[in-house]
Design a protein around this motif. Structure first.
Motif, mmCIF file in Angstrom:
data_model
loop_
_atom_site.group_PDB
_atom_site.id
_atom_site.type_symbol
_atom_site.label_atom_id
_atom_site.label_comp_id
_atom_site.label_asym_id
_atom_site.label_seq_id
_atom_site.Cartn_x
_atom_site.Cartn_y
_atom_site.Cartn_z
ATOM 1 N N CYS A 248 0.839 -1.201 0.000
ATOM 2 C CA CYS A 248 0.000 0.000 0.000
ATOM 3 C C CYS A 248 0.874 1.251 0.000
ATOM 4 O O CYS A 248 0.615 2.214 -0.720
ATOM 5 N N ASN A 249 1.952 1.168 0.810
ATOM 6 C CA ASN A 249 2.787 2.356 0.951
ATOM 7 C C ASN A 249 3.601 2.664 -0.299
ATOM 8 O O ASN A 249 3.700 3.801 -0.723
ATOM 9 N N ASP A 250 4.163 1.621 -0.918
ATOM 10 C CA ASP A 250 5.036 1.853 -2.072
ATOM 11 C C ASP A 250 4.276 1.846 -3.394
ATOM 12 O O ASP A 250 4.690 2.497 -4.341
ATOM 13 N N ALA A 251 3.201 1.085 -3.474
ATOM 14 C CA ALA A 251 2.611 0.855 -4.791
ATOM 15 C C ALA A 251 1.138 1.231 -4.882
ATOM 16 O O ALA A 251 0.512 1.009 -5.904
ATOM 17 N N ALA A 252 0.596 1.750 -3.791
ATOM 18 C CA ALA A 252 -0.817 2.115 -3.868
ATOM 19 C C ALA A 252 -1.011 3.517 -3.291
ATOM 20 O O ALA A 252 -0.357 4.459 -3.732
ATOM 21 N N HIS A 253 -1.836 3.651 -2.258
ATOM 22 C CA HIS A 253 -2.268 5.002 -1.884
ATOM 23 C C HIS A 253 -1.970 5.383 -0.446
ATOM 24 O O HIS A 253 -2.624 6.231 0.125
ATOM 25 N N GLN A 254 -0.995 4.716 0.160
ATOM 26 C CA GLN A 254 -0.498 5.066 1.493
ATOM 27 C C GLN A 254 -1.622 5.201 2.527
ATOM 28 O O GLN A 254 -1.700 6.196 3.234
ATOM 29 N N CYS A 255 -2.484 4.176 2.596
ATOM 30 C CA CYS A 255 -3.560 4.288 3.585
ATOM 31 C C CYS A 255 -3.529 3.161 4.613
ATOM 32 O O CYS A 255 -4.511 2.904 5.290
ATOM 33 N N ILE A 256 -2.375 2.471 4.717
ATOM 34 C CA ILE A 256 -2.213 1.524 5.829
ATOM 35 C C ILE A 256 -1.083 2.050 6.705
ATOM 36 O O ILE A 256 -0.011 2.422 6.213
ATOM 37 N N ASP A 257 -1.331 2.124 8.018
ATOM 38 C CA ASP A 257 -0.299 2.564 8.965
ATOM 39 C C ASP A 257 0.104 1.372 9.823
ATOM 40 O O ASP A 257 -0.689 0.445 10.029
ATOM 41 N N LEU A 258 1.326 1.407 10.309
ATOM 42 C CA LEU A 258 1.717 0.415 11.318
ATOM 43 C C LEU A 258 1.472 1.061 12.674
ATOM 44 O O LEU A 258 2.095 2.057 13.018
ATOM 45 N N LYS A 259 0.558 0.492 13.419
ATOM 46 C CA LYS A 259 0.157 1.105 14.686
ATOM 47 C C LYS A 259 0.187 0.090 15.807
ATOM 48 O O LYS A 259 0.044 -1.110 15.575
ATOM 49 N N ASN A 260 0.277 0.614 17.016
ATOM 50 C CA ASN A 260 0.237 -0.274 18.164
ATOM 51 C C ASN A 260 -1.193 -0.774 18.362
ATOM 52 O O ASN A 260 -2.118 0.010 18.515
ATOM 53 N N VAL A 261 -1.363 -2.102 18.281
ATOM 54 C CA VAL A 261 -2.709 -2.659 18.404
ATOM 55 C C VAL A 261 -2.769 -3.547 19.634
ATOM 56 O O VAL A 261 -1.867 -4.350 19.888
ATOM 57 N N GLN A 262 -3.827 -3.369 20.382
ATOM 58 C CA GLN A 262 -4.048 -4.164 21.593
ATOM 59 C C GLN A 262 -4.988 -5.303 21.221
ATOM 60 O O GLN A 262 -6.115 -5.062 20.784
ATOM 61 N N LEU A 263 -4.524 -6.529 21.338
ATOM 62 C CA LEU A 263 -5.390 -7.644 20.972
ATOM 63 C C LEU A 263 -5.984 -8.275 22.219
ATOM 64 O O LEU A 263 -5.308 -8.443 23.226
ATOM 65 N N LYS A 264 -7.237 -8.637 22.096
ATOM 66 C CA LYS A 264 -7.885 -9.328 23.223
ATOM 67 C C LYS A 264 -7.233 -10.694 23.396
ATOM 68 O O LYS A 264 -6.964 -11.389 22.438
ATOM 69 N N ASN A 265 -7.012 -11.093 24.600
ATOM 70 C CA ASN A 265 -6.514 -12.436 24.951
ATOM 71 C C ASN A 265 -5.129 -12.749 24.389
ATOM 72 O O ASN A 265 -4.697 -13.884 24.410
#
Lengths: 448, 467
Positions: free
Chosen positions: A355-372
């Motif tokens: 997405c970042n290099d070849a599309a439209h830069q709309c995915i971020d790497l973010k801190n995600v809290q997962l249940k369990n």
């Protein structure tokens, strides 16, 4: 078990699986073995003008450890005398009266030559003819094969010659090596052909040996273009099939189509049939695995039909054809966005980089809290900025995990209008960038 | 053990008892199955198929997984082997199909067993019935024993129109697949479902009926056109050493059976366990004990590693589970205190000259006795012949070899024209296994079919089981 019998312009075939005119249908021995193993029909390897073959004849496209995703060949039409072929065709048809035997023919561009071979071959009791207007190498240089198929007038003329004497159905085989395949298709119909088949092989150079600089396949130090086939050509074949199948003139004529090009499994066959093929032809897969693959093709298609309640292939042939449309008629208001299931995500981040290099830069790497999962500190994961996602679908295509990224349709409130409608109602928008910008503001479409 | 095997970490404080007894190979996901099936070369006249005692068309069933025709794949398996689900779990694939795979030479063999399980699970989850009862042909066959040989024979006969009754002395069918294979190798539901499949083919099952007690052989021979004897073998024999009667000495098969039919928390186990015998049963018992919670588990075997009957992958598995092996060690006495096992007294052995079987015989090392402190001794030294049954069969002219029933290899017919036999009770040579038993059942079904319906029976369309 579903009944797989088809009716192909009057020819009843026990199932839609035919062997294409090619090395697997070179002899009576081979064809009879194929029928024993379940093939519904064959198109006999083309008989006609005298030829001499060369070696090596095949080159393959292998991909990351997988053999033969594409196969290229420089083999010619049958190098066995016509008499031998005709005798074996007659014997085979006698032994297997219920199976379809189509005789493929190619001679020089002379009316007498065509009419003579058609009359002779009809004596074998074969069910129909296929006119080889597609062979892209060797024969084309002699004015045959694709040299005929690439000129609609020739296609029409030779078809007429044949139709004047043939009393059984005649299939015209089309070459993909042409700008608009619909033209020769219409020409064949104009020439009163009973059916169409496509695609023949595609012009190709399979590769170059980077150590010896030789062309593959290497014919005594030289090489040249050959005909490309196998799984890699399937998307091209599907397109050409749909282009012909969706053409109003072809549809009005009602001629059936025999589809081929990269068919290896029952699933491939179903796709061709959904796009309008009544029978399908197979070659490369048999050259790789042998005739036995037909058992799964029959079994798999039959199970698939049972699951959906189809009693005959004619219940689903052409079912996807009405969906074939044109860019100008697509809904511009249809909006999808990517959703990532973080519980399935394995953190390869291929979607992020795509997405970042070849599309439209709309995915971020973010801190995600997962249940369990984890110790509550969360971890860096790809997260879609939905308001910026253009719905291009690249991320989900690169994702290696099943059902991890899905494209979800959302309603934006934008008008459901097509480009053609827009060009008609408000032509200024489609011609002027300034007006386009205003229109986008008006409908609330922001492109960053 | 295939490379997919994830070693079990013995950390009971992290896993519940139930979790420890789940199947240790997780099922393949669709993607795993497709990737693995596409690795198969789809050989012609494939060595894997030749190596399978039931001649399953392995390349074809694998190709069908790769094309997404998983239903067809399951049918291909079941056409050759009605117990395909059990076999996919308990077959020693490393020495059969996978051991023959052409890919083992330059990389890894295809994981045929796990792919077969994938296809069988697919069909089981969807309750797909592939076969139906054949047109009745008027013949009645009794099958004694509902283990894999009996089920296979009954199923194949029912497909061809025979009226089949299975007599089983126990509560459930499935034989050792139900009672004798540790639950983390084959859950009990898998073999019970196979019994249901055979039942759906119109086979009548009479459970809790023991031939010789509840019904006589004489009556069966009178009432039925053919009889298939698949009674298996009996309990673990006596070791004939002092102290064998002490509390804490267990029959290995009975111990495995508890994991199948009892709540896991109710199974009694020792803290220090000695398992006697290094065969399949010994490995199962030792690994069960570890997973139940035993801290020290030793397998005692009088010969060396080279002679032990357990497969190499079983040996590795047991070692991964923390089981220790004491080779060249012979038990001589179970030492007790207040009627309870306290230790196992053993003597060291050396290997001497080869015996009749070609294996080097163990010879005692004088004065080398020692005691292993333990509170549980599990015997896993083979199974007794069911002499009451074989003696009775003898009255009908059925002959034995080394206590096993003697049969004609091509038909599995005994010396009595009406009586056929298969499974562990005829295994006078070769390995006793589910897959061999299944093939025995098929051979006998063919034999019975031809004997009763004539030579042409071979060509009856029902044989191809096409629907």
């Amino acid at each position: 078990m579903a009944n797989l019998e088809i009716d192909f312009c009057g020819i009843k075939s026990p199932n839609p699986f035919w062997l294409a005119s090619a090395p697997p249908t070179n002899s009576g021995y081979q064809v009879q073995k194929a029928f024993d193993q379940g093939w519904g029909g064959v198109v006999w390897k083309t008989i006609g003008a005298p030829v001499m073959n060369v070696c090596n004849r095949y080159g393959t496209m292998d991909y990351k450890g997988t053999k033969i995703i594409g196969l290229n060949n420089v083999e010619l039409i049958s190098d066995r005398p016509i008499d031998v072929n005709l005798r074996e065709i007659a014997e085979t048809k006698k032994l297997f009266p219920k199976n379809t035997v189509i005789c493929s023919v190619m001679v020089e561009s002379k009316k007498e030559a065509w009419q003579e071979i058609i009359k002779r071959a009809e004596q074998t009791g074969c069910d129909g003819f296929e006119l080889n207007f597609g062979c892209p190498h060797g024969m084309s240089e002699r004015g045959m094969g694709s040299a005929m198929g690439q000129v609609p007038e020739y296609t029409c003329m030779v078809t007429e010659w044949v139709m004047d004497v043939a009393t059984i159905p005649v299939i015209v085989k089309l070459t993909p090596n042409i700008t608009d395949i619909v033209q020769p298709a219409r020409a064949a119909i104009k020439g009163r052909g009973s059916a169409l088949s496509l695609i023949n092989t595609i012009n190709s150079i399979i590769g170059v040996d980077i150590d010896t600089f030789e062309i593959r396949p290497n014919v005594g130090g030289k090489g040249g273009h050959g005909g490309y086939a196998g799984p890699a050509v399937k998307p091209i074949a599907l397109h050409l099939l749909s282009a012909v199948g969706a053409d109003p003139e072809v549809q009005r004529s009602g001629v059936p189509i025999s589809g081929m090009g990269g068919i290896e499994t029952w699933r491939d066959a179903v796709e061709f049939m959904l796009l309008g093929a009544t029978s399908v032809q197979v070659c490369t897969a048999v050259m790789h695995w042998g005739f036995r693959i037909v058992e799964d093709m029959i079994d798999g298609m039959s199970n698939w039909m049972d699951e959906r309640g189809f009693e005959s292939p004619h219940d689903f042939i052409g079912k996807s054809l009405p969906r074939i449309s044109h860019f100008g008629d697509f809904d511009l208001g249809f909006q999808s966005v990517a959703r990532i299931d973080h519980n399935k995500c394995i953190n390869c981040n291929l979607c992020y980089v795509a997405c970042n290099d070849a599309a439209h830069q709309c995915i971020d790497l973010k801190n995600v809290q997962l249940k369990n999962i984890g110790n509550g500190e969360g971890k860096l994961m790809p997260v879609v900025r939905e308001e910026d996602c253009v719905g291009c679908d690249l991320c989900s295509t690169v994702c290696p995990v099943d059902d991890c990224i899905s494209m979800v349709e959302i309603e934006t409130g934008r008008p459901h209008v097509t480009w053609n409608e827009l060009s008609q109602k408000r032509p200024e928008i489609t011609q002027d960038w300034g007006k386009m910008e205003e229109y986008r503001k008006e409908i609330g479409l922001h492109i960053h | 053990m295939a490379e997919h095997y994830k070693p079990f970490k013995y950390m009971p404080w992290e896993m519940s008892l139930e979790e420890r007894f789940q199947e240790y190979h997780p099922p393949y996901s669709e993607r795993e199955a497709v990737l693995e099936s596409n690795r198969c070369l789809y050989c012609h006249d494939a060595p894997c198929m030749v190596a399978c005692p039931t001649t399953i068309d392995i390349p074809t069933f694998i190709r069908k997984i790769s094309t997404g025709n998983v239903k067809g794949s399951a049918k291909t398996i079941l056409e050759s082997n009605l117990m395909g689900a059990s076999c996919s779990r308990v077959c020693p694939v490393e020495v059969l199909c996978e051991g023959a795979c052409v890919l083992q030479h330059d990389h890894k063999p295809i994981t045929i067993g796990r792919l077969q399980r994938y296809a069988m699970d697919y069909a089981n989850e969807r309750n797909i019935d592939f076969f139906k009862k054949g047109e009745p042909n008027g013949f009645k066959v009794a099958v004694i024993g509902a283990g894999p040989a009996g089920l296979s024979c009954a199923g194949e006969l029912a497909k061809r129109g025979f009226d089949v009754t299975v007599l089983e002395k126990r509560e459930w069918g499935g034989g050792l697949d139900t009672y004798g294979i540790v639950v983390f190798r084959e859950p009990v539901e898998v073999s019970l479902k196979e019994v249901t499949m055979i039942e759906k083919l119109g086979v009548e099952f009479k459970f809790n009926v023991e031939v010789g007690k509840d019904v006589t052989f004489e009556d069966l021979v009178k009432q039925y056109d053919s009889i298939f004897v698949s009674v298996g073998l009996g309990a673990v024999p006596e070791m004939s050493i002092p102290g064998e009667e002490l509390q804490g000495v267990y029959d290995g098969l009975a111990f495995i059976e508890e994991t199948k039919i009892m709540p896991l928390k109710d199974i009694k186990y020792g803290n220090r366990v000695c398992v006697i015998g290094a065969g399949n049963t010994g490995i199962d018992c030792a690994t069960i004990a570890r997973r139940l919670g035993s801290e020290r588990v030793s397998i005692i075997y009088r010969r060396s590693e080279a002679e032990m009957p357990a497969y190499h992958f079983e040996y590795q598995f047991a070692m991964n589970e923390g089981v220790s092996f004491m080779f060249l060690t012979q038990p001589v006495e179970v030492v007790g205190e207040n009627g309870q096992v306290k230790a196992l007294k053993c003597i060291r052995m050396d290997l001497g000259q080869p015996d009749a079987s070609g294996r080097r015989s163990p010879v005692e090392v004088a004065g080398s006795e020692f005691e292993i402190p333990c509170d549980m001794v599990i015997k896993a030294i083979g199974q007794k012949k069911l002499t009451p049954i074989t003696d009775k069969l003898g009255e009908f002219g059925v002959k034995l070899i080394k206590g096993y029933i003697e049969v004609d290899n091509a038909t599995n017919r005994t010396h009595h024209p009406k009586i056929y036999a298969g499974g562990d009770c005829i295994r006078s040579k070769g390995e006793a296994s589910t897959v061999m038993a299944v093939e025995d059942g098929k051979i006998a079904a063919n034999g019975i079919h031809v004997a009763l319906c004539g030579e042409k029976a071979h060509k009856v369309p029902a044989l191809t089981s096409k629907m």
